[in-house]
Design a protein around this motif. Structure first.
Motif, PDB file in Angstrom:
ATOM      1  N   VAL A 130       0.879  -1.171   0.000  1.00 47.72           N
ATOM      2  CA  VAL A 130       0.000   0.000   0.000  1.00 47.72           C
ATOM      3  C   VAL A 130       0.914   1.217   0.000  1.00 47.72           C
ATOM      4  O   VAL A 130       1.769   1.363   0.874  1.00 47.72           O
ATOM      5  CB  VAL A 130      -0.934   0.040   1.227  1.00 47.72           C
ATOM      6  N   ALA A 131       0.757   2.066  -1.009  1.00 40.46           N
ATOM      7  CA  ALA A 131       1.541   3.300  -1.106  1.00 40.46           C
ATOM      8  C   ALA A 131       0.634   4.461  -0.723  1.00 40.46           C
ATOM      9  O   ALA A 131      -0.483   4.581  -1.235  1.00 40.46           O
ATOM     10  CB  ALA A 131       2.078   3.484  -2.521  1.00 40.46           C
ATOM     11  N   SER A 132       1.112   5.289   0.193  1.00 38.96           N
ATOM     12  CA  SER A 132       0.335   6.436   0.679  1.00 38.96           C
ATOM     13  C   SER A 132       1.097   7.715   0.373  1.00 38.96           C
ATOM     14  O   SER A 132       2.280   7.819   0.692  1.00 38.96           O
ATOM     15  CB  SER A 132       0.101   6.315   2.190  1.00 38.96           C
ATOM     16  N   PHE A 133       0.409   8.677  -0.233  1.00 40.46           N
ATOM     17  CA  PHE A 133       1.026   9.939  -0.632  1.00 40.46           C
ATOM     18  C   PHE A 133       0.282  11.101   0.023  1.00 40.46           C
ATOM     19  O   PHE A 133      -0.950  11.150  -0.025  1.00 40.46           O
ATOM     20  CB  PHE A 133       0.997  10.103  -2.151  1.00 40.46           C
ATOM     21  N   PRO A 134       1.020  12.041   0.612  1.00 43.50           N
ATOM     22  CA  PRO A 134       0.360  13.165   1.284  1.00 43.50           C
ATOM     23  C   PRO A 134      -0.256  14.148   0.278  1.00 43.50           C
ATOM     24  O   PRO A 134       0.287  14.372  -0.799  1.00 43.50           O
ATOM     25  CB  PRO A 134       1.497  13.834   2.052  1.00 43.50           C
ATOM     26  N   ILE A 135      -1.383  14.687   0.670  1.00 45.56           N
ATOM     27  CA  ILE A 135      -2.029  15.775  -0.064  1.00 45.56           C
ATOM     28  C   ILE A 135      -1.924  16.989   0.849  1.00 45.56           C
ATOM     29  O   ILE A 135      -2.542  17.015   1.910  1.00 45.56           O
ATOM     30  CB  ILE A 135      -3.509  15.455  -0.371  1.00 45.56           C
ATOM     31  N   ALA A 136      -1.116  17.945   0.457  1.00 44.82           N
ATOM     32  CA  ALA A 136      -0.881  19.107   1.326  1.00 44.82           C
ATOM     33  C   ALA A 136      -1.143  20.391   0.565  1.00 44.82           C
ATOM     34  O   ALA A 136      -0.997  20.456  -0.658  1.00 44.82           O
ATOM     35  CB  ALA A 136       0.546  19.101   1.851  1.00 44.82           C
ATOM     36  N   GLY A 137      -1.540  21.398   1.309  1.00 44.32           N
ATOM     37  CA  GLY A 137      -1.738  22.738   0.774  1.00 44.32           C
ATOM     38  C   GLY A 137      -0.832  23.705   1.506  1.00 44.32           C
ATOM     39  O   GLY A 137       0.035  23.292   2.281  1.00 44.32           O
ATOM     40  N   ARG A 138      -1.043  24.966   1.275  1.00 48.25           N
ATOM     41  CA  ARG A 138      -0.230  25.983   1.956  1.00 48.25           C
ATOM     42  C   ARG A 138      -0.396  25.918   3.471  1.00 48.25           C
ATOM     43  O   ARG A 138       0.520  26.205   4.221  1.00 48.25           O
ATOM     44  CB  ARG A 138      -0.593  27.370   1.447  1.00 48.25           C
ATOM     45  N   GLY A 139      -1.576  25.512   3.923  1.00 49.08           N
ATOM     46  CA  GLY A 139      -1.869  25.467   5.353  1.00 49.08           C
ATOM     47  C   GLY A 139      -1.461  24.180   6.041  1.00 49.08           C
ATOM     48  O   GLY A 139      -1.744  23.993   7.208  1.00 49.08           O
ATOM     49  N   GLY A 140      -0.832  23.273   5.330  1.00 46.52           N
ATOM     50  CA  GLY A 140      -0.397  22.023   5.940  1.00 46.52           C
ATOM     51  C   GLY A 140      -1.117  20.820   5.367  1.00 46.52           C
ATOM     52  O   GLY A 140      -1.691  20.876   4.280  1.00 46.52           O
ATOM     53  N   PRO A 141      -1.103  19.710   6.120  1.00 42.76           N
ATOM     54  CA  PRO A 141      -1.688  18.463   5.605  1.00 42.76           C
ATOM     55  C   PRO A 141      -3.190  18.576   5.412  1.00 42.76           C
ATOM     56  O   PRO A 141      -3.906  19.082   6.276  1.00 42.76           O
ATOM     57  CB  PRO A 141      -1.346  17.433   6.685  1.00 42.76           C
ATOM     58  N   MET A 142      -3.654  18.107   4.263  1.00 43.39           N
ATOM     59  CA  MET A 142      -5.073  18.162   3.948  1.00 43.39           C
ATOM     60  C   MET A 142      -5.649  16.778   3.705  1.00 43.39           C
ATOM     61  O   MET A 142      -6.857  16.599   3.758  1.00 43.39           O
ATOM     62  CB  MET A 142      -5.291  19.021   2.705  1.00 43.39           C
ATOM     63  N   GLY A 143      -4.782  15.819   3.409  1.00 44.15           N
ATOM     64  CA  GLY A 143      -5.289  14.484   3.125  1.00 44.15           C
ATOM     65  C   GLY A 143      -4.198  13.541   2.699  1.00 44.15           C
ATOM     66  O   GLY A 143      -3.002  13.865   2.716  1.00 44.15           O
ATOM     67  N   VAL A 144      -4.625  12.343   2.301  1.00 46.36           N
ATOM     68  CA  VAL A 144      -3.704  11.288   1.884  1.00 46.36           C
ATOM     69  C   VAL A 144      -4.362  10.500   0.753  1.00 46.36           C
ATOM     70  O   VAL A 144      -5.554  10.179   0.830  1.00 46.36           O
ATOM     71  CB  VAL A 144      -3.363  10.341   3.063  1.00 46.36           C
ATOM     72  N   LEU A 145      -3.583  10.196  -0.280  1.00 48.49           N
ATOM     73  CA  LEU A 145      -3.994   9.318  -1.368  1.00 48.49           C
ATOM     74  C   LEU A 145      -3.331   7.970  -1.127  1.00 48.49           C
ATOM     75  O   LEU A 145      -2.103   7.917  -0.982  1.00 48.49           O
ATOM     76  CB  LEU A 145      -3.562   9.887  -2.723  1.00 48.49           C
ATOM     77  N   CYS A 146      -4.112   6.906  -1.075  1.00 45.95           N
ATOM     78  CA  CYS A 146      -3.583   5.560  -0.857  1.00 45.95           C
ATOM     79  C   CYS A 146      -3.922   4.692  -2.066  1.00 45.95           C
ATOM     80  O   CYS A 146      -5.061   4.706  -2.541  1.00 45.95           O
ATOM     81  CB  CYS A 146      -4.191   4.932   0.392  1.00 45.95           C
ATOM     82  N   VAL A 147      -2.945   3.942  -2.548  1.00 45.73           N
ATOM     83  CA  VAL A 147      -3.149   3.036  -3.671  1.00 45.73           C
ATOM     84  C   VAL A 147      -2.513   1.688  -3.341  1.00 45.73           C
ATOM     85  O   VAL A 147      -1.565   1.621  -2.570  1.00 45.73           O
ATOM     86  CB  VAL A 147      -2.558   3.600  -4.987  1.00 45.73           C
ATOM     87  N   THR A 148      -3.071   0.622  -3.937  1.00 41.26           N
ATOM     88  CA  THR A 148      -2.572  -0.720  -3.653  1.00 41.26           C
ATOM     89  C   THR A 148      -1.855  -1.307  -4.861  1.00 41.26           C
ATOM     90  O   THR A 148      -2.073  -0.889  -6.000  1.00 41.26           O
ATOM     91  CB  THR A 148      -3.721  -1.667  -3.279  1.00 41.26           C
ATOM     92  N   SER A 149      -1.034  -2.307  -4.565  1.00 42.28           N
ATOM     93  CA  SER A 149      -0.336  -3.030  -5.617  1.00 42.28           C
ATOM     94  C   SER A 149      -0.244  -4.499  -5.234  1.00 42.28           C
ATOM     95  O   SER A 149      -0.089  -4.829  -4.056  1.00 42.28           O
ATOM     96  CB  SER A 149       1.074  -2.462  -5.820  1.00 42.28           C
ATOM     97  N   ARG A 150      -0.306  -5.346  -6.218  1.00 43.91           N
ATOM     98  CA  ARG A 150      -0.112  -6.776  -5.970  1.00 43.91           C
ATOM     99  C   ARG A 150       1.366  -7.136  -6.003  1.00 43.91           C
ATOM    100  O   ARG A 150       1.732  -8.271  -5.730  1.00 43.91           O
ATOM    101  CB  ARG A 150      -0.891  -7.589  -6.987  1.00 43.91           C
TER     102      ARG A 150
END
Length: 189
Positions: A142-162
């Protein structure tokens, strides 16, 4: 001597050909990545609805990278936790065992506060939050990538791989760029 010289030239030519072939593959991949980024930019710029934008972006990323499942977690403005806002995947019902993570909690919370991608191997030290359905359907990473804006962390995108290997450098750059754009879009909506 002449035969040895010809052999040396042939070996040198074979190495050059191999280098050119590899460079051609990398350039082709970069061009395809740029085409996807261009398509995503048009999607992000053309839709005033955040849910529709997130759906289109995740769908395009999954199709392009041949990902089985993807999830986006976002933190509402005054909230202290990141909530699952979008799940895409036919066979996998959930990547994680929870739909909400506080800052620093689990891989989602750690990815958000560190502002760095995170890779979780199934059956590894970070696997305690991985949903059994993901394991049952053959997810290895599972790869997780931060979603950030000027104000700091806003979310995370998670994707899977076999596959158990981490994404290559080009895929990492692509996903990081997409998440940066998503941060700007989410911040401005």
């Amino acid at each position: 001597d002449t035969l040895a010289a010809y052999a040396a030239v042939a070996i040198s030519n074979a190495k050059l050909y191999q280098q050119l072939t590899q460079r051609d593959r990398v350039l082709t991949q970069r061009n395809e990545n740029l085409a996807l980024v261009n398509d995503l930019a048009a999607t992000m710029a053309g839709s005033p609805d955040i849910d529709q934008t997130l759906d289109k972006v995740l769908t395009q990323v999954m199709e392009y990278l041949h990902i089985q499942c993807g999830e986006i977690f976002l933190k509402p403005e005054d909230a202290k936790s990141f909530s699952l806002v979008l799940h895409r995947g036919d066979k996998i019902t959930h990547i994680w065992t929870a739909d909400h993570f506080h800052s620093g909690e689990g891989v989602v919370g750690l990815t958000a506060i560190s502002n760095q991608p995170h890779f979780s191997l199934v059956n590894g030290e970070d696997s305690s939050y991985i949903h059994p359905d993901a394991v049952k359907n053959g997810v290895h990473l599972v790869a997780s990538f931060p979603i950030a804006g000027r104000g700091g962390p806003m979310g995370v995108l998670c994707v899977t791989s076999r596959e158990s290997r981490q994404p290559d450098e080009l895929d990492m750059q692509l996903l990081s760029a997409i998440c940066s754009w998503l941060g700007a879009v989410v911040e401005n909506m």
